[in-house]
Design a protein around this motif. Structure first.
Motif, PDB file in Angstrom:
ATOM      1  N   SER A  17     -71.285 118.759  -2.275  1.00 31.54           N
ATOM      2  CA  SER A  17     -69.971 118.334  -2.582  1.00 31.54           C
ATOM      3  C   SER A  17     -68.529 119.103  -2.357  1.00 31.54           C
ATOM      4  N   GLU A  77     -63.134 107.009 -12.783  1.00 36.77           N
ATOM      5  CA  GLU A  77     -62.271 106.956 -11.918  1.00 36.77           C
ATOM      6  C   GLU A  77     -61.172 107.596 -12.200  1.00 36.77           C
ATOM      7  N   PRO A  78     -60.514 108.158 -11.341  1.00 34.81           N
ATOM      8  CA  PRO A  78     -59.361 109.379 -11.752  1.00 34.81           C
ATOM      9  C   PRO A  78     -58.252 108.222 -12.194  1.00 34.81           C
ATOM     10  N   ASN A  87     -63.444 108.418 -20.091  1.00 36.19           N
ATOM     11  CA  ASN A  87     -63.685 108.490 -18.678  1.00 36.19           C
ATOM     12  C   ASN A  87     -64.316 109.660 -18.339  1.00 36.19           C
ATOM     13  N   HIS A  89     -64.722 110.947 -15.314  1.00 31.88           N
ATOM     14  CA  HIS A  89     -64.276 111.753 -14.084  1.00 31.88           C
ATOM     15  C   HIS A  89     -63.785 112.817 -14.285  1.00 31.88           C
ATOM     16  N   SER A  90     -64.402 114.077 -13.605  1.00 24.08           N
ATOM     17  CA  SER A  90     -64.075 115.379 -13.904  1.00 24.08           C
ATOM     18  C   SER A  90     -64.644 115.814 -15.177  1.00 24.08           C
ATOM     19  N   ARG A  94     -65.228 119.972 -18.304  1.00 22.28           N
ATOM     20  CA  ARG A  94     -64.337 119.756 -19.328  1.00 22.28           C
ATOM     21  C   ARG A  94     -65.057 119.980 -20.728  1.00 22.28           C
ATOM     22  N   LEU A 157     -67.629 114.123  -8.868  1.00 18.72           N
ATOM     23  CA  LEU A 157     -66.531 113.469  -8.877  1.00 18.72           C
ATOM     24  C   LEU A 157     -65.554 114.455  -9.285  1.00 18.72           C
ATOM     25  N   GLY A 158     -64.522 114.301  -8.629  1.00 13.61           N
ATOM     26  CA  GLY A 158     -63.246 115.232  -8.847  1.00 13.61           C
ATOM     27  C   GLY A 158     -63.302 116.557  -7.999  1.00 13.61           C
ATOM     28  N   GLN A 159     -64.404 116.774  -7.156  1.00 12.43           N
ATOM     29  CA  GLN A 159     -64.488 118.021  -6.343  1.00 12.43           C
ATOM     30  C   GLN A 159     -63.393 117.927  -5.256  1.00 12.43           C
TER      31      GLN A 159
END
Length: 159
Positions: A17, A77-78, A87, A89-90, A94, A157-159
């Protein structure tokens, strides 16, 4: 504890990714290893239908399918607001308890966890054992392959 095979699958998915992002920066991405795998499952276990070729992209696709169970509480989802759960996403990279729009348990906020593949694997195996006092009452994923697929999906996700 995450097996070496599971770590390799997750690492390959993350590398796959990230390759387009590296190319966009003008750097040539390293040639990725070829991943080959034979998946043998009993009838009725859905991960076998999702993982057909064993490659990193297949693992991410299997994770997206497996994440559908998580989507009753989580969005990924962002820009979408958190739901019954935060959420995701990313989420990889974190700190636990970091989203402003979700009321985390005190235990999770104080855990000091920064989410990576190993922490996610530990938490998804048994949330209450990983973080005693967490408010995530459901969501344990007993199947190691399913966890690896979900983690690969989240890492993508978020890459």
């Amino acid at each position: 504890m995450m097996s070496a095979q599971t770590r390799n699958r997750i690492a390959a998915a993350i590398a796959l990714s990230a390759a387009p992002a590296l190319a966009a920066c003008g750097e040539e991405p390293e040639e990725l290893p070829v991943i080959e795998q034979i998946v043998v499952r009993e009838p009725g276990q859905p991960i076998a239908a999702a993982v057909t070729g064993g490659g990193a992209a297949d693992l991410v696709a299997a994770g997206e399918a497996a994440f559908s169970l998580c989507s009753s509480c989580h969005v990924a989802e962002p820009g979408q607001p958190s739901a019954a759960g935060p959420n995701l996403h990313s989420v990889v990279g974190r700190e636990a308890g970091a989203l402003d729009d979700f009321a985390y348990s005190d235990a999770l906020t104080a855990s000091g966890i920064t989410w990576d593949a190993a922490q996610l694997d530990r938490f998804l195996t048994d949330p209450s054992a990983a973080v005693p006092g967490t408010s995530m009452a459901a969501g344990a994923v007993a199947d190691a392959d399913r966890r690896a697929a979900i983690i690969a999906y989240l890492a993508s996700l978020g890459q």
